[in-house]
Design a protein around this motif. Structure first.
Motif, PDB file in Angstrom:
ATOM      1  N   GLN A 196      10.375 -13.921 126.720  1.00 16.64           N
ATOM      2  CA  GLN A 196      10.614 -13.210 125.471  1.00 16.64           C
ATOM      3  C   GLN A 196       9.372 -13.318 124.581  1.00 16.64           C
ATOM      4  O   GLN A 196       8.860 -14.408 124.351  1.00 16.64           O
ATOM      5  CB  GLN A 196      11.802 -13.826 124.722  1.00 16.64           C
ATOM      6  CG  GLN A 196      13.119 -13.711 125.450  1.00 16.64           C
ATOM      7  CD  GLN A 196      13.717 -12.330 125.341  1.00 16.64           C
ATOM      8  OE1 GLN A 196      13.617 -11.675 124.327  1.00 16.64           O
ATOM      9  NE2 GLN A 196      14.345 -11.883 126.404  1.00 16.64           N
ATOM     10  N   GLN A 227      12.546  -8.343 119.996  1.00 17.33           N
ATOM     11  CA  GLN A 227      12.168  -9.294 121.040  1.00 17.33           C
ATOM     12  C   GLN A 227      12.017  -8.526 122.339  1.00 17.33           C
ATOM     13  O   GLN A 227      12.942  -7.867 122.781  1.00 17.33           O
ATOM     14  CB  GLN A 227      13.239 -10.384 121.209  1.00 17.33           C
ATOM     15  CG  GLN A 227      13.230 -11.429 120.113  1.00 17.33           C
ATOM     16  CD  GLN A 227      11.971 -12.274 120.151  1.00 17.33           C
ATOM     17  OE1 GLN A 227      11.548 -12.763 121.195  1.00 17.33           O
ATOM     18  NE2 GLN A 227      11.352 -12.464 118.996  1.00 17.33           N
ATOM     19  N   ASP A 234      11.422  -8.453 126.355  1.00 18.39           N
ATOM     20  CA  ASP A 234      11.561  -9.233 127.578  1.00 18.39           C
ATOM     21  C   ASP A 234      10.565  -8.671 128.590  1.00 18.39           C
ATOM     22  O   ASP A 234      10.669  -7.505 128.967  1.00 18.39           O
ATOM     23  CB  ASP A 234      12.997  -9.114 128.093  1.00 18.39           C
ATOM     24  CG  ASP A 234      13.258  -9.996 129.296  1.00 18.39           C
ATOM     25  OD1 ASP A 234      12.459  -9.944 130.265  1.00 18.39           O
ATOM     26  OD2 ASP A 234      14.263 -10.725 129.289  1.00 18.39           O
ATOM     27  N   THR A 235       9.618  -9.494 129.024  1.00 16.69           N
ATOM     28  CA  THR A 235       8.557  -8.995 129.902  1.00 16.69           C
ATOM     29  C   THR A 235       9.091  -8.503 131.243  1.00 16.69           C
ATOM     30  O   THR A 235       8.439  -7.706 131.909  1.00 16.69           O
ATOM     31  CB  THR A 235       7.476 -10.064 130.144  1.00 16.69           C
ATOM     32  OG1 THR A 235       8.096 -11.248 130.651  1.00 16.69           O
ATOM     33  CG2 THR A 235       6.715 -10.364 128.866  1.00 16.69           C
ATOM     34  N   ASP A 236      10.268  -8.955 131.646  1.00 14.07           N
ATOM     35  CA  ASP A 236      10.875  -8.464 132.887  1.00 14.07           C
ATOM     36  C   ASP A 236      11.661  -7.187 132.629  1.00 14.07           C
ATOM     37  O   ASP A 236      11.417  -6.156 133.232  1.00 14.07           O
ATOM     38  CB  ASP A 236      11.799  -9.521 133.504  1.00 14.07           C
ATOM     39  CG  ASP A 236      11.044 -10.739 134.000  1.00 14.07           C
ATOM     40  OD1 ASP A 236       9.922 -10.570 134.522  1.00 14.07           O
ATOM     41  OD2 ASP A 236      11.570 -11.853 133.863  1.00 14.07           O
ATOM     42  N   LYS A 237      12.599  -7.260 131.716  1.00 14.88           N
ATOM     43  CA  LYS A 237      13.492  -6.138 131.441  1.00 14.88           C
ATOM     44  C   LYS A 237      12.749  -4.941 130.852  1.00 14.88           C
ATOM     45  O   LYS A 237      13.070  -3.792 131.147  1.00 14.88           O
ATOM     46  CB  LYS A 237      14.599  -6.611 130.479  1.00 14.88           C
ATOM     47  CG  LYS A 237      15.669  -5.577 130.224  1.00 14.88           C
ATOM     48  CD  LYS A 237      16.718  -6.101 129.271  1.00 14.88           C
ATOM     49  CE  LYS A 237      16.201  -5.976 127.862  1.00 14.88           C
ATOM     50  NZ  LYS A 237      17.127  -6.259 126.807  1.00 14.88           N
TER      51      LYS A 237
END
Length: 64
Positions: free
Chosen positions: A2, A31, A33-36
């Motif tokens: 995050q 925020q 999320d580097t994945d999502k």
């Protein structure tokens, strides 16, 4: 991972991408999320691994 939206905006500005920074400001969630949100980040020319390296205290400057 995050990461706060403002950190990403500052990251873009530090790369000289003021136009992308202002667009990111209006489109990114508070925020990120580097994945999502990796698809959204790539829209702004950001590699999530670059952010992780920069904001996790990693060795982000080595490999480039």
């Amino acid at each position: 991972m995050q990461i706060g939206k403002q950190q990403i905006i500052d990251f873009l500005k530090s790369k000289g991408s003021n136009e992308q920074a202002s667009q990111a400001e209006s489109e990114l969630p508070d925020q990120v999320d580097t994945d999502k949100d990796s698809g959204l980040l790539s829209k702004f020319g950001i590699n999530p691994q670059d952010l992780i390296g920069k904001f996790s205290g990693g060795l982000g400057g080595l490999g480039g």
